[in-house]
Design a protein around this motif. Sequence first.
Motif, PDB file in Angstrom:
ATOM      1  N   VAL A   1       0.876  -1.271  -0.153  1.00  0.00           N
ATOM      2  CA  VAL A   1      -0.085   0.079  -0.014  1.00  0.00           C
ATOM      3  C   VAL A   1       0.616   1.330   0.197  1.00  0.00           C
ATOM      4  N   ASP A   2       0.800   2.058  -0.989  1.00  0.00           N
ATOM      5  CA  ASP A   2       1.601   3.175  -0.984  1.00  0.00           C
ATOM      6  C   ASP A   2       1.233   4.563  -0.138  1.00  0.00           C
ATOM      7  N   ALA A   3       0.555   4.020   0.901  1.00  0.00           N
ATOM      8  CA  ALA A   3      -0.173   5.244   1.726  1.00  0.00           C
ATOM      9  C   ALA A   3      -0.127   4.730   3.184  1.00  0.00           C
ATOM     10  N   PRO A   4      -0.571   5.599   4.189  1.00  0.00           N
ATOM     11  CA  PRO A   4      -0.472   5.097   5.750  1.00  0.00           C
ATOM     12  C   PRO A   4      -1.331   3.799   5.610  1.00  0.00           C
ATOM     13  N   SER A   5      -1.067   2.814   6.017  1.00  0.00           N
ATOM     14  CA  SER A   5      -1.840   1.657   5.930  1.00  0.00           C
ATOM     15  C   SER A   5      -2.255   0.889   7.098  1.00  0.00           C
ATOM     16  N   SER A   6      -1.612  -0.027   7.762  1.00  0.00           N
ATOM     17  CA  SER A   6      -2.294  -0.765   8.688  1.00  0.00           C
ATOM     18  C   SER A   6      -2.759   0.203   9.872  1.00  0.00           C
ATOM     19  N   PRO A   7      -3.776   0.161  10.500  1.00  0.00           N
ATOM     20  CA  PRO A   7      -5.053  -0.450  10.059  1.00  0.00           C
ATOM     21  C   PRO A   7      -5.893   0.189   9.484  1.00  0.00           C
TER      22      PRO A   7
ATOM     23  N   GLU B   1      -5.444  -9.329  12.370  1.00  0.00           N
ATOM     24  CA  GLU B   1      -3.870  -8.783  13.005  1.00  0.00           C
ATOM     25  C   GLU B   1      -2.871  -8.355  11.831  1.00  0.00           C
ATOM     26  N   TRP B   2      -3.197  -7.142  11.826  1.00  0.00           N
ATOM     27  CA  TRP B   2      -1.966  -6.426  10.898  1.00  0.00           C
ATOM     28  C   TRP B   2      -0.729  -6.658  11.311  1.00  0.00           C
ATOM     29  N   THR B   3       0.265  -6.713  10.735  1.00  0.00           N
ATOM     30  CA  THR B   3       1.665  -7.040  11.303  1.00  0.00           C
ATOM     31  C   THR B   3       2.746  -5.881  10.919  1.00  0.00           C
ATOM     32  N   GLU B   4       2.574  -5.207   9.870  1.00  0.00           N
ATOM     33  CA  GLU B   4       3.563  -3.985   9.360  1.00  0.00           C
ATOM     34  C   GLU B   4       2.768  -2.812   9.212  1.00  0.00           C
ATOM     35  N   THR B   5       3.669  -1.747   9.409  1.00  0.00           N
ATOM     36  CA  THR B   5       2.984  -0.341   9.083  1.00  0.00           C
ATOM     37  C   THR B   5       2.607  -0.149   7.889  1.00  0.00           C
TER      38      THR B   5
ATOM     39  N   TYR C   1       9.310  12.018  -7.048  1.00  0.00           N
ATOM     40  CA  TYR C   1       9.510  12.115  -5.969  1.00  0.00           C
ATOM     41  C   TYR C   1       9.199  10.989  -5.314  1.00  0.00           C
ATOM     42  N   SER C   2       9.859  10.402  -4.305  1.00  0.00           N
ATOM     43  CA  SER C   2       9.641   9.213  -3.524  1.00  0.00           C
ATOM     44  C   SER C   2      10.159   9.459  -2.188  1.00  0.00           C
ATOM     45  N   LEU C   3       9.262   9.010  -1.155  1.00  0.00           N
ATOM     46  CA  LEU C   3       9.618   9.258   0.282  1.00  0.00           C
ATOM     47  C   LEU C   3       9.904   8.000   0.942  1.00  0.00           C
ATOM     48  N   PRO C   4      10.743   7.967   2.017  1.00  0.00           N
ATOM     49  CA  PRO C   4      11.000   6.790   2.697  1.00  0.00           C
ATOM     50  C   PRO C   4       9.740   6.296   3.441  1.00  0.00           C
ATOM     51  N   ALA C   5       9.378   4.959   2.887  1.00  0.00           N
ATOM     52  CA  ALA C   5       8.114   4.462   3.775  1.00  0.00           C
ATOM     53  C   ALA C   5       8.379   4.249   5.048  1.00  0.00           C
ATOM     54  N   ARG C   6       9.634   3.609   5.692  1.00  0.00           N
ATOM     55  CA  ARG C   6      10.202   3.548   6.779  1.00  0.00           C
ATOM     56  C   ARG C   6       9.071   2.493   7.457  1.00  0.00           C
ATOM     57  N   ASN C   7       8.911   1.423   6.577  1.00  0.00           N
ATOM     58  CA  ASN C   7       7.975   0.122   7.096  1.00  0.00           C
ATOM     59  C   ASN C   7       8.662  -0.500   8.273  1.00  0.00           C
ATOM     60  N   ARG C   8       7.843  -0.772   9.268  1.00  0.00           N
ATOM     61  CA  ARG C   8       8.504  -1.492  10.292  1.00  0.00           C
ATOM     62  C   ARG C   8       7.146  -2.394  10.932  1.00  0.00           C
ATOM     63  N   PRO C   9       7.712  -3.335  11.777  1.00  0.00           N
ATOM     64  CA  PRO C   9       6.549  -4.015  12.469  1.00  0.00           C
ATOM     65  C   PRO C   9       5.696  -3.349  13.267  1.00  0.00           C
ATOM     66  N   LEU C  10       4.370  -3.566  13.012  1.00  0.00           N
ATOM     67  CA  LEU C  10       3.280  -2.856  13.851  1.00  0.00           C
ATOM     68  C   LEU C  10       3.443  -3.254  15.259  1.00  0.00           C
ATOM     69  N   ARG C  11       3.592  -2.548  16.231  1.00  0.00           N
ATOM     70  CA  ARG C  11       3.583  -2.963  17.655  1.00  0.00           C
ATOM     71  C   ARG C  11       2.236  -3.571  18.235  1.00  0.00           C
ATOM     72  N   ALA C  12       2.160  -4.496  19.002  1.00  0.00           N
ATOM     73  CA  ALA C  12       0.832  -4.723  19.547  1.00  0.00           C
ATOM     74  C   ALA C  12       0.315  -3.892  20.231  1.00  0.00           C
ATOM     75  N   GLU C  13       0.996  -2.957  21.219  1.00  0.00           N
ATOM     76  CA  GLU C  13       0.171  -1.810  21.934  1.00  0.00           C
ATOM     77  C   GLU C  13      -0.569  -0.718  20.796  1.00  0.00           C
TER      78      GLU C  13
ATOM     79  N   LEU D   1      -1.692  -1.660  17.733  1.00  0.00           N
ATOM     80  CA  LEU D   1      -3.082  -1.968  17.303  1.00  0.00           C
ATOM     81  C   LEU D   1      -3.898  -2.266  18.591  1.00  0.00           C
ATOM     82  N   THR D   2      -3.616  -2.480  19.688  1.00  0.00           N
ATOM     83  CA  THR D   2      -4.618  -2.431  20.640  1.00  0.00           C
ATOM     84  C   THR D   2      -5.117  -1.045  20.919  1.00  0.00           C
ATOM     85  N   GLY D   3      -4.307  -0.134  20.673  1.00  0.00           N
ATOM     86  CA  GLY D   3      -4.778   1.237  21.089  1.00  0.00           C
ATOM     87  C   GLY D   3      -5.593   1.978  19.807  1.00  0.00           C
ATOM     88  N   TYR D   4      -4.989   1.332  18.749  1.00  0.00           N
ATOM     89  CA  TYR D   4      -5.995   1.558  17.546  1.00  0.00           C
ATOM     90  C   TYR D   4      -7.461   1.272  17.659  1.00  0.00           C
TER      91      TYR D   4
END
Length: 539
Positions: free
Chosen positions: A56-62, A77-81, A213-225, A227-230
């Motif tokens: 997804v080329d936009a802010p994604s999970s969740p 369970e989404w796993t990555e940002t 123009y391309s910006l760094p996605a900085r994809n990373r694992p989504l933290r459990a907390e 996801l819970t907060g969302y």
Amino acid sequence: MADTQSYDAIIIGSGFGGLYALHHLRDQMGLNVRVFDGAGGVGGTWWYNRYPGARVDAPSSPFYAYTFSQELVDEWEWTETQTAQGSVLAYLEHFAERFDLKKDIQFETWVNDARYDEAAQRWTIETDTNETASAQFLICATGALFVANMPDYPGIKDFAGECYHTGRWPHEKVSFAGKRVGVIGTGSSGIQSIPEIAKEAEHVTVFQRTPQYSLPARNRPLRAEELTGYRENWEELRTSMCKRGGWPFATNRRRASDYTPEERHAIYEELWEEGGIHLSINSFVGVMTDKELNEEVGEFVRGKIREIVEDPETAKKLMPDYYFGTKRLILDNGYFETYNRDNVSLVDLREDPIEAFTPSSVRTKHGEHPIDMLVLATGFDAVSGSMLKLNPKGRGGVSLEQKWGERFDNYLGTAIAGFPNLFMIHGPGAPGVFFTMPLGGERTTAWIADCISHLREQNLGAVEATEDAEASWDREINEIADHTLYPLADSWYMGANIPGKPRQFLGHLRGSQYFDRLIEVADADYEGFDFEPTHSQSA
Ligand code: N01
């Protein structure tokens, strides 16, 4: 040909939009609905676009997901940002299973024709499986990015190696090992796939028409907390998404003139480090309207490209020279860094254009590039393309192709004068990619569903946009676009990527305002629509 099957509504497409429409119309309204899809499974865009690196080329999970059901939010369970294609597809599979949708979807069935019968006030479709079906309502969830743009270079058909379009990627794994791969196109699909292909291929030659123009996605694992907060605040987040152009983030209201150039630069640095779309939405008010400010942000990104890419000649070719963000911004995972690899080279087609293909190479003005595989990341005939491919025939047998020869006239991005009882999800002039598409699809469908309920409650047979409403809608969306820098770019937003396509801004830039307008129209007795009494009860 088999007997004509009769439904209340036919939906074309089982991507995010079509699947939700089936659930809403069938399960919440009790309509008898059938979905047709040429693909072999659910997912639409996500079923087709399986190229390596697709995300997804936009802010994604969740947030790039359905928003209407707390249970669904809680159980997935989404796993990555930055969600990967496979995860989005798995989610859509889950959605279809959970709501028992597949029994009403006919896969591998391409709708060849759709015609409106004025006397019966119904649509009849014909499929490539020799079936016909009719329904009072035709819902076109045909996809904003579906019809592949295939370049027409001399000799390209004679190329004898493997050739794949990113939007039609094979289901089996494609091996790049030991191969010389040519990639044409540096939009989202090219920029996402090039780093992945380069990890495996012997050599990658990128043929670039326009730097991006391309910006760094900085994809990373989504933290459990996280996801819970969302989940715990989902209703609030959903409301915020509806109000803030599809994303829940509060955007900064800073004014650039209140800061020194050094302070502004420090802010750009911070947002670049944060990654995602923050540099574009969260730096200062007016980035997409103020030429000087936009140029400053653009220069900042060019500076980053200069810093990252070691070879100055290559870096120079990668410098975008149009207004920042006016072509779709891309979120990448190491795109510019890829040009520091020994096995990647860049051809700037503006100074060294492709002249022809041979069975084993691409011949440009200044040289010959032997390749074993060609990857076409050349995009789509976006937004209007899939509707024109369907080419429905409305009143008097007039086709959409005839109606849309010079301009994609429609009302609210969903209805078309001369095409009663037809609704589009993410049609031209709807917010589409300028809003979170799953949420946009939900809200558009809810509006269509209310309009259908209105018809049925009033015992009306047909609803149709007026031409006057189309004209004022056209003015309305263009006034919004003309206030920005978007129309200045040769982008797919403007139809500029397809030779001969009318130049017209294809989206609505203020998604939240758009959905308020839909409600306003309904509240004003569906202003801009004509209703017809029911002619007969025939099915
Ligand atoms: O297509 P594009 P895309 N010769 O049109 C070039 C969405 N998306 O598939 O810029 C040489 O952006 C063309 O050049 P130019 C997303 O919204 C979403 O990459 O027209 N080059 C350009 O570089 C995105 O914006 C996800 O001059 C030719 C490239 O091909 C949209 O889809 C993931 C050419 C096409 O770029 C489209 O992206 C991926 C030719 N004849 C994409 N013709 C998600 O995550 C075209 N080009 C949801």
